[in-house]
Motif scaffolding. Structure first.
Motif, PDB file in Angstrom:
ATOM      1  N   LEU A 202       5.787  -6.807   2.608  1.00 19.37           N
ATOM      2  CA  LEU A 202       6.927  -6.026   2.118  1.00 19.37           C
ATOM      3  C   LEU A 202       8.006  -6.954   1.579  1.00 19.37           C
ATOM      4  CD1 LEU A 202       8.578  -3.380   1.813  1.00 19.37           C
ATOM      5  CD2 LEU A 202       9.318  -3.694   4.192  1.00 19.37           C
ATOM      6  N   GLU A 203       8.453  -6.671   0.357  1.00 23.52           N
ATOM      7  CA  GLU A 203       9.601  -7.369  -0.242  1.00 23.52           C
ATOM      8  C   GLU A 203      10.621  -6.321  -0.675  1.00 23.52           C
ATOM      9  OE1 GLU A 203       8.435  -9.880  -3.453  1.00 23.52           O
ATOM     10  OE2 GLU A 203       6.754 -10.786  -2.345  1.00 23.52           O
ATOM     11  N   ILE A 204      11.862  -6.539  -0.303  1.00 21.32           N
ATOM     12  CA  ILE A 204      12.947  -5.627  -0.701  1.00 21.32           C
ATOM     13  C   ILE A 204      14.061  -6.475  -1.304  1.00 21.32           C
ATOM     14  CG2 ILE A 204      14.486  -3.759   0.016  1.00 21.32           C
ATOM     15  CD1 ILE A 204      12.866  -3.674   2.665  1.00 21.32           C
ATOM     16  N   GLU A 230       5.667   0.238  -5.163  1.00 12.46           N
ATOM     17  CA  GLU A 230       6.269  -0.791  -6.021  1.00 12.46           C
ATOM     18  C   GLU A 230       7.292  -0.123  -6.928  1.00 12.46           C
ATOM     19  OE1 GLU A 230       3.637  -3.471  -7.975  1.00 12.46           O
ATOM     20  OE2 GLU A 230       2.166  -3.464  -6.331  1.00 12.46           O
ATOM     21  N   THR A 236      17.982   4.014  -5.289  1.00  4.12           N
ATOM     22  CA  THR A 236      17.384   4.187  -3.965  1.00  4.12           C
ATOM     23  C   THR A 236      17.080   5.653  -3.689  1.00  4.12           C
ATOM     24  OG1 THR A 236      18.695   2.297  -3.244  1.00  4.12           O
ATOM     25  CG2 THR A 236      17.629   3.595  -1.516  1.00  4.12           C
ATOM     26  N   ILE A 256      17.582  -0.688  -5.244  1.00  4.26           N
ATOM     27  CA  ILE A 256      16.727  -1.682  -4.599  1.00  4.26           C
ATOM     28  C   ILE A 256      15.359  -1.690  -5.273  1.00  4.26           C
ATOM     29  CG2 ILE A 256      17.843  -1.652  -2.320  1.00  4.26           C
ATOM     30  CD1 ILE A 256      15.632   0.202  -1.333  1.00  4.26           C
ATOM     31  N   ASP A 257      14.753  -2.882  -5.308  1.00  2.00           N
ATOM     32  CA  ASP A 257      13.373  -3.020  -5.764  1.00  2.00           C
ATOM     33  C   ASP A 257      12.510  -3.246  -4.528  1.00  2.00           C
ATOM     34  OD1 ASP A 257      14.167  -2.788  -8.362  1.00  2.00           O
ATOM     35  OD2 ASP A 257      14.103  -4.937  -8.791  1.00  2.00           O
ATOM     36  N   ILE A 258      11.383  -2.559  -4.471  1.00  7.72           N
ATOM     37  CA  ILE A 258      10.484  -2.662  -3.321  1.00  7.72           C
ATOM     38  C   ILE A 258       9.092  -3.056  -3.800  1.00  7.72           C
ATOM     39  CG2 ILE A 258       9.368  -1.419  -1.425  1.00  7.72           C
ATOM     40  CD1 ILE A 258      11.768   0.434  -1.327  1.00  7.72           C
ATOM     41  N   LYS A 259       8.491  -3.963  -3.077  1.00  6.51           N
ATOM     42  CA  LYS A 259       7.083  -4.286  -3.302  1.00  6.51           C
ATOM     43  C   LYS A 259       6.396  -4.237  -1.948  1.00  6.51           C
ATOM     44  CE  LYS A 259       3.909  -7.569  -5.448  1.00  6.51           C
ATOM     45  NZ  LYS A 259       3.767  -8.868  -6.145  1.00  6.51           N
ATOM     46  N   PHE A 260       5.640  -3.168  -1.710  1.00  8.42           N
ATOM     47  CA  PHE A 260       4.958  -2.971  -0.435  1.00  8.42           C
ATOM     48  C   PHE A 260       3.472  -2.742  -0.692  1.00  8.42           C
ATOM     49  CE2 PHE A 260       3.019   0.018   2.540  1.00  8.42           C
ATOM     50  CZ  PHE A 260       3.205  -0.642   3.743  1.00  8.42           C
ATOM     51  N   LEU A 275      13.478   0.076   6.315  1.00  5.75           N
ATOM     52  CA  LEU A 275      14.568   0.158   5.331  1.00  5.75           C
ATOM     53  C   LEU A 275      15.902   0.467   6.007  1.00  5.75           C
ATOM     54  CD1 LEU A 275      12.793   2.164   2.464  1.00  5.75           C
ATOM     55  CD2 LEU A 275      13.377  -0.270   2.465  1.00  5.75           C
ATOM     56  N   TYR A 280      19.374  -0.748   4.187  1.00 11.03           N
ATOM     57  CA  TYR A 280      19.304  -0.250   2.807  1.00 11.03           C
ATOM     58  C   TYR A 280      19.486   1.268   2.733  1.00 11.03           C
ATOM     59  CZ  TYR A 280      17.423  -4.893   1.870  1.00 11.03           C
ATOM     60  OH  TYR A 280      17.241  -6.253   1.785  1.00 11.03           O
TER      61      TYR A 280
END
Length: 288
Positions: A202-204, A230, A236, A256-260, A275, A280
């Motif tokens: 997970l990247e936020i 993604e 949000t 926010i950008d999310i990469k999960f 989150l 967030y």
């Protein structure tokens, strides 16, 4: 400063179409900045009152729903809208042009106070439409929610009458720019969260509001399990809607950008909990 505030309150008490004719070229800027500081102090009180109201009656602001890039919103709110409102509400508050033909000096003097009060009243109350409301009891709250607009309406009217249209517009534009910037600045230096587990990655990243991106939203779910999410360039609240969590949570960070990614998947509630824990999003307050 004291005399400027005294003169301003005298104008509120008895508005007069009387333009400054002194020789001090810096006087209008002294008035401008003195009343700007006064408006800040008054707005702090107003925000306190609104905060108390929100404890009993949750408020939803329409500005949060505008689907504009932050930069475009800044331009619209601080340049375009102030100009339109100044033209509608204050351009005609001087006996000039056609008004000079329609009103004698005596008639204008008698009517000017009424015109001023009506202009400020409508200007303030119109801002009540910035909020969503679901019953007519909300109308009783509008005068309290628009206290700041009442104060700024009188200030901009005073500047328009004492000096000219453009200094009133400049005050309006500067005030809106300051207000909208203060809502954006906390997000300028966005935080970043990276979590690597055996079952998921997970990247936020919290976006700067001035960072314009093409929108992208890809997700893969099965019932209450999420395998991929993604996002890029999305609000949000748009992400929450996509995973059907908008009724339970609300944004703390606007963008926010999310990469999960997860081969086995994790419960959607678990992702939302992360989150929330990272700050967030937050749970919506319960309403009766």
């Amino acid at each position: 400063m004291k005399q400027i505030i005294t003169d301003f309150f005298s104008f509120i008490k008895k508005p007069k179409d009387f333009q400054y004719s002194g020789i001090d070229k810096t006087y209008k800027w002294k008035v401008f900045f003195t009343l700007f500081i006064f408006n800040i102090c008054f707005t702090i009180i107003s925000v306190g009152i609104i905060s108390v109201i929100e404890e009993f009656y949750p408020l939803d602001h329409k500005l949060d729903e505008l689907d504009l890039s932050p930069l475009l919103m800044l331009l619209v709110v601080s340049i375009l809208i102030p100009f339109i409102e100044e033209v509608i509400f204050r351009l005609g508050l001087r006996r000039k042009g056609i008004l000079k033909r329609l009103f004698t000096v005596e008639k204008w003097s008698k009517c000017f106070s009424i015109f001023t009060y009506i202009s400020v009243l409508i200007f303030a109350l119109v801002h009540g439409t910035n909020y969503y409301f679901d019953n007519y009891w909300f109308l009783l709250l509008v005068p309290f929610l628009t206290l700041s607009q009442f104060a700024s309406g009188f200030i901009m009217t005073y500047l328009r009458v004492q000096f000219n249209f453009w200094i009133g517009y400049l005050f309006h534009a500067t005030w809106n720019f300051t207000a909208i910037s203060l809502t954006i600045l906390p997000n300028l230096f966005g935080s970043e969260t990276i979590i690597n587990k055996e079952t998921y990655h997970l990247e936020i990243r919290e976006n700067s509001p001035f960072q314009i991106k093409d929108k992208e939203l890809i997700f893969s779910t099965n019932i209450d399990t999420i395998y991929q999410l993604e996002t890029e360039g999305n609000k949000t609240e748009e992400i929450l809607k996509a995973i059907h969590a908008e009724n339970k949570f609300e944004p703390v960070s606007d963008y926010i950008d999310i990469k999960f990614t997860s081969e086995k998947g994790i419960p959607t509630d678990s992702l939302l909990h992360i989150l929330e824990t990272e700050g967030y999003i937050e749970k919506k307050a319960k309403t009766n």
